[in-house]
Design a protein around this motif. Structure first.
Motif, PDB file in Angstrom:
ATOM      1  N   GLU A 215      82.870 -53.860  13.871  1.00 36.58           N
ATOM      2  CA  GLU A 215      82.892 -55.275  14.224  1.00 36.58           C
ATOM      3  C   GLU A 215      82.457 -55.404  15.686  1.00 36.58           C
ATOM      4  N   TRP A 216      81.645 -56.404  15.968  1.00 43.51           N
ATOM      5  CA  TRP A 216      81.180 -56.602  17.328  1.00 43.51           C
ATOM      6  C   TRP A 216      80.770 -58.051  17.558  1.00 43.51           C
ATOM      7  N   THR A 217      80.716 -58.419  18.834  1.00 43.81           N
ATOM      8  CA  THR A 217      80.231 -59.726  19.247  1.00 43.81           C
ATOM      9  C   THR A 217      79.105 -59.497  20.244  1.00 43.81           C
ATOM     10  N   LYS A 218      78.428 -60.570  20.635  1.00 42.37           N
ATOM     11  CA  LYS A 218      77.304 -60.446  21.560  1.00 42.37           C
ATOM     12  C   LYS A 218      77.730 -60.669  23.006  1.00 42.37           C
TER      13      LYS A 218
ATOM     14  N   HIS B 152      87.923 -56.706  27.946  1.00 42.76           N
ATOM     15  CA  HIS B 152      87.841 -57.155  26.558  1.00 42.76           C
ATOM     16  C   HIS B 152      89.205 -57.095  25.867  1.00 42.76           C
TER      17      HIS B 152
ATOM     18  N   ASP C  82      84.330 -54.510  19.122  1.00 40.37           N
ATOM     19  CA  ASP C  82      85.723 -54.958  19.048  1.00 40.37           C
ATOM     20  C   ASP C  82      86.650 -53.783  19.336  1.00 40.37           C
TER      21      ASP C  82
END
Length: 155
Positions: free
Chosen positions: A93-96, A137, A105
């Motif tokens: 899972e990741w975001t920009k 984060h 994540d």
């Protein structure tokens, strides 16, 4: 082997260097434990990448990449990104980041960078990168690499 064993007695953190592959539009990355700050003004960091890495050229070509400081529970993420070939982001899972690079994540913090310089050093390349964006984060303990194994920091 003796050199490797001796240097293994120096505990390091582990980072994942990630970007969007400009050829495929898909996320890619690699794991590294040779990460350090270089300068506060300008904000520069460095890491080392083996000449044999097939991922580093794709990360470099992306223009911007993200250095994710991995947390203790992310040992499997590290191992997945350290493998050769395949979809390194399968199940992650990741975001920009602001520039579009993957922020994984569960990472403790991230730094979005661009390559400032590369220096050939033996069987590796030392990459110096300028930091453009950064943030904390998640809270937690770092993933630690010591004597050839992954562990945790008991403070």
């Amino acid at each position: 082997m003796r050199f490797r064993n001796i240097l293994g007695r120096f505990a390091t953190g582990v980072v994942a260097i990630t970007a969007i592959d400009p050829e495929t539009g898909r996320p890619t990355g690699l794991a590294a434990n040779s990460f350090t700050s270089v300068s506060l003004d300008p904000a520069l960091i460095s890491f080392c990448v083996a000449h044999t890495s097939s991922t580093w050229p794709r990360l470099r070509d992306a223009g911007r990449h993200c250095v994710n400081i991995l947390s203790e529970p992310q040992r499997e993420v590290c191992l997945q990104l350290a493998t050769k070939g395949g979809d390194k982001f399968a199940g992650l899972e990741w975001t920009k980041s602001p520039g579009g690079s993957p922020v994984i994540d569960g990472a403790l913090a991230w730094l979005e960078c661009s390559v400032e310089a590369e220096y050939v050093a033996g069987d590796h390349v030392i990459v110096v990168a300028q930091v453009h964006h950064l943030d904390k984060h998640h809270d937690g303990d770092p993933l630690v690499f010591y004597k050839g194994s992954y562990g945790r920091f008991d403070g």
